[in-house]
Design a protein around this motif. Structure first.
Motif, PDB file in Angstrom:
ATOM      1  N   LEU A 196       0.823  -1.200   0.000  1.00 45.44           N
ATOM      2  CA  LEU A 196       0.000   0.000   0.000  1.00 45.44           C
ATOM      3  C   LEU A 196       0.861   1.255   0.000  1.00 45.44           C
ATOM      4  CD1 LEU A 196      -2.675   1.544   0.303  1.00 45.44           C
ATOM      5  CD2 LEU A 196      -2.510   1.191   2.766  1.00 45.44           C
ATOM      6  N   LEU A 197       1.884   1.266   0.868  1.00 40.33           N
ATOM      7  CA  LEU A 197       2.755   2.439   0.964  1.00 40.33           C
ATOM      8  C   LEU A 197       3.510   2.664  -0.344  1.00 40.33           C
ATOM      9  CD1 LEU A 197       4.128   1.935   4.575  1.00 40.33           C
ATOM     10  CD2 LEU A 197       2.465   3.625   3.809  1.00 40.33           C
ATOM     11  N   ASP A 198       3.909   1.574  -0.991  1.00 38.40           N
ATOM     12  CA  ASP A 198       4.612   1.698  -2.275  1.00 38.40           C
ATOM     13  C   ASP A 198       3.704   2.259  -3.364  1.00 38.40           C
ATOM     14  OD1 ASP A 198       6.954   0.744  -1.223  1.00 38.40           O
ATOM     15  OD2 ASP A 198       6.637  -1.322  -1.891  1.00 38.40           O
ATOM     16  N   SER A 199       2.406   2.005  -3.220  1.00 39.30           N
ATOM     17  CA  SER A 199       1.470   2.421  -4.268  1.00 39.30           C
ATOM     18  C   SER A 199       0.966   3.853  -4.080  1.00 39.30           C
ATOM     19  CB  SER A 199       0.276   1.467  -4.306  1.00 39.30           C
ATOM     20  OG  SER A 199      -0.535   1.632  -3.151  1.00 39.30           O
ATOM     21  N   ILE A 200       1.247   4.430  -2.908  1.00 36.31           N
ATOM     22  CA  ILE A 200       0.764   5.782  -2.631  1.00 36.31           C
ATOM     23  C   ILE A 200       1.532   6.797  -3.463  1.00 36.31           C
ATOM     24  CG2 ILE A 200       0.661   7.600  -0.882  1.00 36.31           C
ATOM     25  CD1 ILE A 200       0.073   5.449   1.184  1.00 36.31           C
ATOM     26  N   ASP A 201       0.808   7.638  -4.153  1.00 42.01           N
ATOM     27  CA  ASP A 201       1.413   8.678  -4.973  1.00 42.01           C
ATOM     28  C   ASP A 201       1.152  10.041  -4.331  1.00 42.01           C
ATOM     29  OD1 ASP A 201       2.536   9.606  -7.700  1.00 42.01           O
ATOM     30  OD2 ASP A 201       0.660  10.720  -7.521  1.00 42.01           O
ATOM     31  N   LEU A 202       2.205  10.776  -4.042  1.00 42.45           N
ATOM     32  CA  LEU A 202       2.088  12.056  -3.346  1.00 42.45           C
ATOM     33  C   LEU A 202       1.160  13.021  -4.065  1.00 42.45           C
ATOM     34  CD1 LEU A 202       2.870  14.209  -1.274  1.00 42.45           C
ATOM     35  CD2 LEU A 202       4.966  14.608  -2.581  1.00 42.45           C
ATOM     36  N   ARG A 203       1.361  13.188  -5.365  1.00 42.64           N
ATOM     37  CA  ARG A 203       0.539  14.146  -6.117  1.00 42.64           C
ATOM     38  C   ARG A 203      -0.933  13.759  -6.089  1.00 42.64           C
ATOM     39  NH1 ARG A 203       2.817  15.386 -11.965  1.00 42.64           N
ATOM     40  NH2 ARG A 203       1.018  16.768 -11.908  1.00 42.64           N
ATOM     41  N   THR A 204      -1.192  12.459  -6.256  1.00 45.52           N
ATOM     42  CA  THR A 204      -2.570  11.987  -6.266  1.00 45.52           C
ATOM     43  C   THR A 204      -3.243  12.223  -4.916  1.00 45.52           C
ATOM     44  OG1 THR A 204      -2.049  10.285  -7.900  1.00 45.52           O
ATOM     45  CG2 THR A 204      -4.055   9.977  -6.608  1.00 45.52           C
ATOM     46  N   GLU A 205      -2.531  11.889  -3.848  1.00 44.32           N
ATOM     47  CA  GLU A 205      -3.102  12.038  -2.514  1.00 44.32           C
ATOM     48  C   GLU A 205      -3.272  13.505  -2.126  1.00 44.32           C
ATOM     49  OE1 GLU A 205      -4.352   9.588  -0.952  1.00 44.32           O
ATOM     50  OE2 GLU A 205      -3.549   8.025  -2.261  1.00 44.32           O
ATOM     51  N   ALA A 206      -2.363  14.341  -2.569  1.00 44.83           N
ATOM     52  CA  ALA A 206      -2.402  15.759  -2.181  1.00 44.83           C
ATOM     53  C   ALA A 206      -3.386  16.573  -3.006  1.00 44.83           C
ATOM     54  CB  ALA A 206      -0.997  16.362  -2.313  1.00 44.83           C
ATOM     55  N   HIS A 207      -3.646  16.140  -4.233  1.00 49.89           N
ATOM     56  CA  HIS A 207      -4.383  16.988  -5.184  1.00 49.89           C
ATOM     57  C   HIS A 207      -5.742  17.488  -4.671  1.00 49.89           C
ATOM     58  CE1 HIS A 207      -4.683  18.788  -9.130  1.00 49.89           C
ATOM     59  NE2 HIS A 207      -5.946  18.402  -9.171  1.00 49.89           N
ATOM     60  N   PRO A 208      -6.581  16.648  -4.061  1.00 51.58           N
ATOM     61  CA  PRO A 208      -7.870  17.169  -3.576  1.00 51.58           C
ATOM     62  C   PRO A 208      -7.718  18.299  -2.570  1.00 51.58           C
ATOM     63  CG  PRO A 208      -7.869  14.768  -3.563  1.00 51.58           C
ATOM     64  CD  PRO A 208      -6.454  15.198  -3.819  1.00 51.58           C
ATOM     65  N   PHE A 209      -6.700  18.207  -1.725  1.00 55.46           N
ATOM     66  CA  PHE A 209      -6.471  19.241  -0.723  1.00 55.46           C
ATOM     67  C   PHE A 209      -5.941  20.522  -1.372  1.00 55.46           C
ATOM     68  CE2 PHE A 209      -5.940  15.123   1.397  1.00 55.46           C
ATOM     69  CZ  PHE A 209      -6.893  15.243   2.397  1.00 55.46           C
ATOM     70  N   LEU A 210      -5.107  20.364  -2.399  1.00 53.48           N
ATOM     71  CA  LEU A 210      -4.591  21.527  -3.114  1.00 53.48           C
ATOM     72  C   LEU A 210      -5.725  22.241  -3.848  1.00 53.48           C
ATOM     73  CD1 LEU A 210      -1.294  20.085  -4.698  1.00 53.48           C
ATOM     74  CD2 LEU A 210      -1.698  20.966  -2.391  1.00 53.48           C
ATOM     75  N   GLU A 211      -6.604  21.467  -4.471  1.00 46.86           N
ATOM     76  CA  GLU A 211      -7.745  22.055  -5.190  1.00 46.86           C
ATOM     77  C   GLU A 211      -8.650  22.818  -4.227  1.00 46.86           C
ATOM     78  OE1 GLU A 211      -9.657  18.851  -7.358  1.00 46.86           O
ATOM     79  OE2 GLU A 211      -8.889  19.716  -9.225  1.00 46.86           O
ATOM     80  N   GLN A 212      -8.856  22.257  -3.039  1.00 44.77           N
ATOM     81  CA  GLN A 212      -9.701  22.929  -2.060  1.00 44.77           C
ATOM     82  C   GLN A 212      -9.064  24.237  -1.602  1.00 44.77           C
ATOM     83  OE1 GLN A 212     -12.777  22.068  -1.203  1.00 44.77           O
ATOM     84  NE2 GLN A 212     -12.893  23.927   0.044  1.00 44.77           N
ATOM     85  N   LEU A 213      -7.747  24.222  -1.396  1.00 47.15           N
ATOM     86  CA  LEU A 213      -7.043  25.449  -1.021  1.00 47.15           C
ATOM     87  C   LEU A 213      -7.171  26.511  -2.110  1.00 47.15           C
ATOM     88  CD1 LEU A 213      -3.636  24.424   0.626  1.00 47.15           C
ATOM     89  CD2 LEU A 213      -5.526  25.657   1.684  1.00 47.15           C
ATOM     90  N   GLU A 214      -7.056  26.082  -3.348  1.00 50.64           N
ATOM     91  CA  GLU A 214      -7.174  27.014  -4.468  1.00 50.64           C
ATOM     92  C   GLU A 214      -8.560  27.657  -4.484  1.00 50.64           C
ATOM     93  OE1 GLU A 214      -6.247  26.983  -9.256  1.00 50.64           O
ATOM     94  OE2 GLU A 214      -7.367  25.317  -8.372  1.00 50.64           O
ATOM     95  N   LYS A 215      -9.599  26.851  -4.256  1.00 50.97           N
ATOM     96  CA  LYS A 215     -10.964  27.377  -4.247  1.00 50.97           C
ATOM     97  C   LYS A 215     -11.173  28.347  -3.097  1.00 50.97           C
ATOM     98  CE  LYS A 215     -13.102  23.311  -6.391  1.00 50.97           C
ATOM     99  NZ  LYS A 215     -14.009  22.141  -6.165  1.00 50.97           N
ATOM    100  N   GLU A 216     -10.594  28.015  -1.947  1.00 55.18           N
ATOM    101  CA  GLU A 216     -10.778  28.855  -0.756  1.00 55.18           C
ATOM    102  C   GLU A 216     -10.050  30.185  -0.859  1.00 55.18           C
ATOM    103  OE1 GLU A 216      -9.539  26.681   2.667  1.00 55.18           O
ATOM    104  OE2 GLU A 216     -10.935  25.035   2.334  1.00 55.18           O
ATOM    105  N   THR A 217      -8.867  30.169  -1.468  1.00 57.23           N
ATOM    106  CA  THR A 217      -7.999  31.354  -1.423  1.00 57.23           C
ATOM    107  C   THR A 217      -7.876  32.103  -2.746  1.00 57.23           C
ATOM    108  OG1 THR A 217      -5.987  30.111  -1.973  1.00 57.23           O
ATOM    109  CG2 THR A 217      -6.616  30.215   0.350  1.00 57.23           C
ATOM    110  N   ASN A 218      -8.092  31.404  -3.872  1.00 58.60           N
ATOM    111  CA  ASN A 218      -7.883  31.968  -5.218  1.00 58.60           C
ATOM    112  C   ASN A 218      -6.433  32.363  -5.469  1.00 58.60           C
ATOM    113  OD1 ASN A 218     -10.572  31.759  -6.100  1.00 58.60           O
ATOM    114  ND2 ASN A 218     -11.111  33.644  -5.026  1.00 58.60           N
TER     115      ASN A 218
END
Length: 256
Positions: free
Chosen positions: A78-100
């Protein structure tokens, strides 16, 4: 076995696994049956199946049951299959929406940070950053967030090789001052870039940790000084700390 009983058996098996995960020294059949309020014969059948497939093992001397090494194998995959960009992307998108504002995700590599994700927000902002580009650590919020959680000997090696060149009049170029600054960054849980890398740009960043509690990345919000006022930076810092924690947990990090 009909479908309903099969589902119930799976549910009980998972409950037993959860129970065993909380007991370092394991549990006996009677203890499990009492805690789950089911008969011992049912517990024994479930345990026998879990043992067969390696998810549970029985201590020969005590007869108690503990989690098996199969979980380590699965966890490793599981740990080997975790991709940083994939896991982070929803949180980054939410930050973008909140802050512009511009959102960056960077990783640490060979004494520098590398931008691996950039969301531009809706506001106009010109920055030198782009995906794939490298940047110094000492004058960027993301770099300082990472440096603050790296062993001091590694930090000194990086600074010896890279130096502390001034990018603006606000860049910290004194070694002792910078090292003290990193101590504060670690204590407060976030780093700021107050026009230290580019004139007119302010950033707030937090570190990201992996399953071994090692710092591997950082995420930031960047904006012009006109919008990134002292008050707004204060408002954003706690939100950023939360985001950093959420992404880290998605990577397997377990906070104390």
């Amino acid at each position: 076995m009909d479908r309903e009983n099969m589902v119930k058996s799976v549910s009980r098996a998972l409950d037993i696994v959860d129970l065993l995960s909380m007991k370092k020294n394991g549990l006996g059949v009677t203890e499990i049956a009492n805690q789950m309020d089911i008969n011992k014969s049912s517990v024994h059948r479930i345990l026998a199946t879990l043992v067969k497939y390696g998810y549970v093992e029985q201590d020969i001397d005590t007869g108690r049951y503990k989690l098996g090494y199969k979980f380590l194998e699965i966890n490793s995959k599981l740990l080997d299959s975790i991709d940083l960009r994939t896991e982070a992307h929803p949180f980054l998108e939410q930050l973008e929406k909140e802050t512009n504002e511009v959102i960056h995700l960077v990783v640490y590599d060979n004494g520098e940070v590398v931008y691996i994700e950039k969301l531009d927000g809706n506001e106009t902002l010109r920055m030198h950053s782009k995906v794939g580009k490298r940047a110094p650590m000492h004058c960027t919020a993301v770099g300082k967030a990472i440096l603050s959680h790296i062993p001091i000997n590694e930090v000194l090696n990086i600074l010896q090789k890279k130096g502390l060149p001034d990018h603006t009049d606000h860049t910290m170029t004194n070694l002792d001052e910078f090292l003290n600054h990193l101590v504060n960054v670690k204590e407060q849980g976030y780093a700021l870039d107050m026009e230290e890398n580019e004139y007119g740009i302010r950033c707030v960043a937090v570190p990201i940790f992996d399953h071994s509690s090692k710092v591997i990345a950082a995420v930031s919000i960047s904006g012009p000084t006109l919008r990134m006022t002292d008050d707004r930076l204060q408002e954003l810092k706690q939100r950023m700390i939360e985001v950093g924690q959420h992404i880290s947990i998605r990577l397997g990090f377990q906070s104390l």
